[in-house]
Design a protein around this motif. Sequence first.
Motif, mmCIF file in Angstrom:
data_model
loop_
_atom_site.group_PDB
_atom_site.id
_atom_site.type_symbol
_atom_site.label_atom_id
_atom_site.label_comp_id
_atom_site.label_asym_id
_atom_site.label_seq_id
_atom_site.Cartn_x
_atom_site.Cartn_y
_atom_site.Cartn_z
ATOM 1 N N ALA A 8 0.965 -1.032 -0.035
ATOM 2 C CA ALA A 8 -0.002 0.142 -0.026
ATOM 3 C C ALA A 8 0.884 1.167 -0.005
ATOM 4 O O ALA A 8 0.451 2.210 -0.522
ATOM 5 N N LEU A 9 1.782 1.233 0.597
ATOM 6 C CA LEU A 9 2.645 2.392 0.673
ATOM 7 C C LEU A 9 3.416 2.770 -0.641
ATOM 8 O O LEU A 9 3.841 3.594 -0.936
ATOM 9 N N THR A 10 4.059 1.428 -1.197
ATOM 10 C CA THR A 10 4.555 1.630 -2.479
ATOM 11 C C THR A 10 3.870 2.193 -3.654
ATOM 12 O O THR A 10 4.274 2.764 -4.343
ATOM 13 N N LYS A 11 2.668 1.563 -3.624
ATOM 14 C CA LYS A 11 1.520 2.025 -4.793
ATOM 15 C C LYS A 11 1.161 3.478 -4.741
ATOM 16 O O LYS A 11 0.842 4.146 -5.475
ATOM 17 N N LEU A 12 1.156 4.084 -3.287
ATOM 18 C CA LEU A 12 0.524 5.373 -3.226
ATOM 19 C C LEU A 12 1.609 6.308 -3.894
ATOM 20 O O LEU A 12 2.659 6.122 -3.595
ATOM 21 N N ASP A 13 1.136 7.234 -4.641
ATOM 22 C CA ASP A 13 1.768 8.323 -5.119
ATOM 23 C C ASP A 13 1.370 9.592 -4.357
ATOM 24 O O ASP A 13 0.713 10.037 -5.165
ATOM 25 N N ASP A 14 1.960 9.531 -3.203
ATOM 26 C CA ASP A 14 1.253 10.713 -2.368
ATOM 27 C C ASP A 14 2.469 11.890 -2.358
ATOM 28 O O ASP A 14 3.654 11.478 -2.214
ATOM 29 N N LYS A 15 2.012 13.364 -2.448
ATOM 30 C CA LYS A 15 3.035 14.200 -2.366
ATOM 31 C C LYS A 15 3.900 14.306 -0.855
ATOM 32 O O LYS A 15 4.975 14.455 -0.726
ATOM 33 N N ASP A 16 2.997 13.626 0.145
ATOM 34 C CA ASP A 16 3.611 13.720 1.540
ATOM 35 C C ASP A 16 4.096 12.260 1.883
ATOM 36 O O ASP A 16 4.015 11.913 2.982
ATOM 37 N N ALA A 17 4.948 11.545 1.122
ATOM 38 C CA ALA A 17 5.319 10.188 1.378
ATOM 39 C C ALA A 17 6.269 10.244 2.227
ATOM 40 O O ALA A 17 6.471 9.326 2.775
ATOM 41 N N ALA A 18 6.982 11.365 2.430
ATOM 42 C CA ALA A 18 8.144 11.449 3.161
ATOM 43 C C ALA A 18 7.371 11.367 4.741
ATOM 44 O O ALA A 18 8.083 10.758 5.517
ATOM 45 N N GLU A 19 6.186 11.795 4.913
ATOM 46 C CA GLU A 19 5.747 11.657 6.102
ATOM 47 C C GLU A 19 5.330 10.373 6.741
ATOM 48 O O GLU A 19 5.029 9.897 7.698
ATOM 49 N N LEU A 20 4.782 9.390 5.616
ATOM 50 C CA LEU A 20 4.622 8.043 5.683
ATOM 51 C C LEU A 20 5.816 7.122 5.934
ATOM 52 O O LEU A 20 5.571 5.951 5.765
ATOM 53 N N GLN A 21 7.057 7.571 5.907
ATOM 54 C CA GLN A 21 8.157 6.859 5.828
ATOM 55 C C GLN A 21 8.322 6.083 6.959
ATOM 56 O O GLN A 21 8.782 5.029 7.055
ATOM 57 N N VAL A 22 7.771 6.718 8.130
ATOM 58 C CA VAL A 22 7.833 6.188 9.407
ATOM 59 C C VAL A 22 7.183 4.727 9.794
ATOM 60 O O VAL A 22 7.328 3.970 10.252
ATOM 61 N N LEU A 23 6.113 4.785 8.676
ATOM 62 C CA LEU A 23 5.339 3.268 8.707
ATOM 63 C C LEU A 23 5.988 2.557 8.209
ATOM 64 O O LEU A 23 6.216 1.297 8.617
ATOM 65 N N THR A 24 6.780 2.738 6.921
ATOM 66 C CA THR A 24 7.636 1.774 6.320
ATOM 67 C C THR A 24 8.620 1.294 7.010
ATOM 68 O O THR A 24 9.051 0.151 7.217
ATOM 69 N N GLU A 25 9.511 2.241 7.988
ATOM 70 C CA GLU A 25 10.253 1.895 8.714
ATOM 71 C C GLU A 25 10.042 0.906 10.174
ATOM 72 O O GLU A 25 10.600 -0.263 10.485
ATOM 73 N N LEU A 26 8.624 1.090 10.474
ATOM 74 C CA LEU A 26 8.197 0.360 11.550
ATOM 75 C C LEU A 26 7.685 -1.158 11.058
ATOM 76 O O LEU A 26 8.014 -2.116 11.613
ATOM 77 N N ALA A 27 7.419 -1.248 9.574
ATOM 78 C CA ALA A 27 7.192 -2.529 9.311
ATOM 79 C C ALA A 27 8.373 -3.226 9.179
ATOM 80 O O ALA A 27 8.411 -4.517 9.383
#
Length: 161
Positions: A8-27
Amino acid sequence: AQEFALEALTKLDDKDAAELQVLTELAKKEAEEEAEKEKRQRLDAVGSLRHAAMLEETPQMDSESASSLVSGVTESLEKLQQAQALREATLKAAFEHDFQLGAKRHEELTKEHAELEASKQSLTSLQERLQAAVSHLTDTRRQLAEKVSSLRGFLRGLGAA
């Protein structure tokens, strides 16, 4: 759940992806912890199998070697008890000696304390007597000064006449 979150994180092309990076790190961290947990479980299983194998390979003792082992252990325990009894006696003697020295020192200090208290009372009494003498001498000096002053006045009066 981890794979879904990563997809879900990789498919999303969001302007604010840097803010979602924390979710990737936690996963990623969660996946690493899970792998470590599985590794520990496998190692524990291997360890318990090794322990069981060692128990199976333990050679049986004949009664002669068992009795010699028991007698050796018994001798060792007796020597240990003797050494412990000797150490206990030594410690007890040292304690009693130190206790006697302490009791003697306490008695000496108690006697010295009584002597110092008596000396303190004697000196306090002397101080009170000396203060009374100083007070008396101060009064006498004042009275003499008054008499000298009166006598000078009288002599001036006689000299003027």
